[in-house]
Scaffold this active site. Structure first.
Site, PDB file in Angstrom:
ATOM      1  N   HIS A  28       0.911  -0.777   0.106  1.00  0.00           N
ATOM      2  CA  HIS A  28       0.516   0.003  -0.278  1.00  0.00           C
ATOM      3  C   HIS A  28       0.769   0.614  -0.292  1.00  0.00           C
ATOM      4  CE1 HIS A  28      -2.670  -3.383   1.179  1.00  0.00           C
ATOM      5  NE2 HIS A  28      -4.153  -3.206   1.660  1.00  0.00           N
ATOM      6  N   HIS A 262      -3.781   3.068  -3.522  1.00  0.00           N
ATOM      7  CA  HIS A 262      -4.188   2.642  -2.413  1.00  0.00           C
ATOM      8  C   HIS A 262      -3.217   1.906  -1.753  1.00  0.00           C
ATOM      9  CE1 HIS A 262      -5.869   1.980   1.147  1.00  0.00           C
ATOM     10  NE2 HIS A 262      -6.065   0.924   1.106  1.00  0.00           N
TER      11      HIS A 262
END
Length: 678
Positions: A28, A262
């Site tokens: 991430h 993300h």
């Protein structure tokens, strides 16, 4: 105040993090790129940690509640001098590495809590702050503040969407936990897209309504503004603090500001562009000397100095307050006083008592001998019977007290208990109705993952709740928690087993313990008097057969053990000689030697019946495919307890009839009965 080396250090964190994610092929990058400035300011200017002594008692705690940003945390640990090597960073997310996908407490030095399930990190941090202020009230003197540290959190939008964040933040505000400081990475993006599709809370109004101090930093790259806000938060004296820091997710990446950065690697092309945008020219997994020196001075040397000063303070404290110092040392090492079992309740034949009442007596006896014991319930203390009579309620104005009022917040209760256990220095318990353990389950799972010695007191254990009906009658909860690895679920059959269960909980330091207790009274059983170690072994013969070889086995837990013994007595009148086994704790029984398990459940005795007021799934391990499990595979019903139990077949006559039917079926078989599996 901040110079080019500071900015270079921020970008070093960013570069290391995205290099790790790219090499792993998963991760991430969004949070490490946008939250690196706030994390750097926290570590370099405020957080008191000693990388050479990661578990130093009075260190500041840091919880990355947004655990998916673990690459940033590992980069911080590496640069700060913790034993997270560059080779470890290069093994990010690989099997058996020291840099797993989400932070794991106990595996990685410097990780104060296992996080990843969003919101729970904040809940655990609340528990840490509660423990800090409780210990400070117990042990600090005007001259020597031996417990005096902060708990810091970095959370994201996702954390604050989770329901537990509301429970935990409300509790923290009510308790005025001013040593709790949350840095809110407010980037308005979650995994699936912009947060405004689902989340439009006004953070300032929300948290000020909880009683928090609120600040906002409009530019997440403004190191000086972040530093000023943290400094102000540390000065707050009557409220926890949240600093909303507006950031751009994936800062510097071509797709910054979108959900596309993300939860997936940037890719080689975007990685190169990101580094150019950041002005980063070093090779992958390379750290400039100036950055290493800055971290060494700002984190390592400052932390080591603070630790040494505390050790000097502790030495003076031991001389000035020897009794308190000894008590503190005992609490921090989880050692129980030598006389902790001196006045525990004892029970003889002819006595009957509800499981929750026995637990209540145990709590009073233990609290009198173990000053580190504290706990409470989710607004059910009067029903769970968890109050310590000699103490009042822990509150903003009574930090030293030992009764925890969690309110109707089961999830936050369990998460806070985890934080209290992670902090160290106390033995914590918490209660609710057993059926509401479902609200806690996510936090119970994290307790098991982290090997935390927390004790759950779950009362109203079965259909015997009666009139409250199926919403309050646990059916699947017992076997569901037994299925969870790393946790001991104990369902006592009588007062002596309940005492033994509490003993086991108090001496267990590597896992959670669940005590499943009755509201209805349980009579003392002769077998529990004769075998005081039976509970610690998980299962034992509580009522033997009359002759050398039993023809069958009745096994049960909790209140159903007494029912099994009554059925045993009736079956003898029909010429059936059976043995009764109490099985209070499945996992403890399975940890015993094969020889002991064979002694309790001999393989050659294949006619077996289990009796339990819960789902039957799971008992086949002990009864075998040819055995019989009597349980409740539907939901319950509302009515007087005795009538409900009779409706579901939990009577002596029904049990005797069921065994006789099994016996007759066995005698009609022409082929050998399949062996049971233990």
């Amino acid at each position: 105040m901040f110079d080019e080396t500071d900015q270079l250090s921020v970008n070093a964190l960013r570069a290391l993090s995205i290099d790790m994610i790219e090499r792993a092929g998963s991760g991430h990058p969004g949070l490490p790129l946008d939250a690196a400035p706030m994390a750097y300011v926290l570590y370099s200017r405020h957080l008191r940690v000693d990388p050479q002594a990661p578990n130093w008692t009075n260190r500041d705690r840091f919880v990355l509640s947004a655990g998916h940003g673990s690459a940033l945390l590992y980069s911080l640990l590496h640069l700060s001098g913790f034993p997270t090597s560059m080779a470890d960073l290069q093994q990010f997310r690989q099997l058996h590495s020291m840099t797993p996908g989400h932070p794991e407490h106990g595996l990685v030095a410097g990780v104060d809590a296992t996080t990843g399930p969003l919101g729970q990190g904040l809940g655990m941090a609340v528990g840490m702050a509660m423990a800090e202020t409780h210990l400070a009230a117990q042990f600090n003197t005007p001259q020597q503040q031996v417990i005096d540290h902060f708990t810091y959190v970095i959370c994201g939008d996702g954390d604050l969407m989770e329901g537990i964040s509301h429970e935990a933040a409300s509790l923290a505000g009510n308790l005025k936990l001013n040593k709790l400081i949350v840095l809110y990475d407010s980037n308005d993006v979650s995994l699936d897209g912009a947060t405004d599709r689902t989340f439009s809370d006004d953070a300032q109004q929300r948290f000020t309504s909880y009683g928090w101090d609120y600040q906002k930093v409009s530019d997440g790259n403004d190191l000086a503004a972040i530093d000023t806000a943290i400094t102000a938060a540390k000065a707050a004296t009557d409220a926890p603090s949240i600093i909303e820091i507006k950031t751009t997710i994936g800062f510097g990446a071509p797709k910054q500001g979108t959900h596309l950065v993300h939860g997936a690697p940037l890719g080689q092309s975007d990685l190169a562009v990101t580094k150019r945008n950041l002005g980063w020219q070093a090779e992958p997994f390379t750290v400039p000397a100036a950055v290493k020196q800055r971290f060494q001075k700002q984190v390592q040397q400052r932390g080591q100095s603070a630790h040494q000063q505390w050790q000097t303070l502790l030495t003076a404290y031991a001389q000035a307050q020897p009794a308190l110092a000894e008590q503190l040392q005992q609490a921090l090492t989880q050692k129980l006083p030598a006389n902790w079992q001196a006045d525990l309740p004892q029970y003889q034949m002819g006595t009957s008592e509800a499981g929750r009442t026995t637990s209540q007596k145990m709590i009073q006896a233990l609290a009198a001998k173990v000053p580190s014991l504290w706990g409470g319930a989710a607004d059910l203390a009067s029903s769970n019977k968890t109050d310590i009579a000699a103490s009042s309620s822990f509150s903003a104005t009574a930090r030293q007290e030992r009764n925890l009022n969690f309110g109707v917040r089961e999830f936050a209760e369990a998460a806070a208990m985890n934080g209290i256990a992670l902090h160290g220095g106390t033995h914590v318990f918490g209660g609710t109705f057993f059926v509401f353990s479902d609200y806690m389950r996510g936090a119970i799972r994290l307790a098991a993952l982290q090997h935390l010695p927390v004790t759950y007191i779950f009362t109203h254990d079965s259909l015997a709740v009666g009139e409250d009906g199926p919403t309050h009658e646990p059916v699947e909860q017992l076997m569901s928690l037994r299925a969870m690895p790393g946790i001991s679920v104990i369902r006592p059959a009588d007062p002596n087993e309940a005492v033994a269960a509490w003993r086991l909980a108090m001496t267990t330091n590597d896992r959670p313990t669940v005590l499943v207790l009755t509201r209805q009274e349980l009579a003392v059983l002769q077998g529990s008097l004769q075998q005081p170690n039976g509970v610690s072994r998980g299962g034992y013969v509580i009522s033997p057969q009359q002759h050398s070889q039993a023809e069958g086995i009745l096994m049960a837990s909790g209140s159903e053990v007494a029912l099994a013994i009554k059925a045993q007595q009736q079956l003898r009148k029909f010429g059936h000689d059976v043995v009764v086994v109490s099985m209070p704790c499945f996992d403890r029984f399975m940890q015993q030697s094969a020889a002991y398990r064979e002694q309790v459940l001999p393989q050659q005795i294949r006619r077996r019946v289990s009796i339990e007021l819960g789902v039957t799934l799971g008992w086949e391990r002990f009864v075998g495919l040819d055995g019989l499990s009597l349980g409740v595979d539907t939901f319950g019903a509302s009515g007087p307890a005795a009538e409900v139990l009779a409706e579901y077949g939990f009577t002596t006559a029904a049990l005797v009839a069921a065994y006789q039917k099994l016996w007759r079926a066995d005698h009609r078989l022409q082929t050998p009965i399949q062996r049971s599996v233990i």
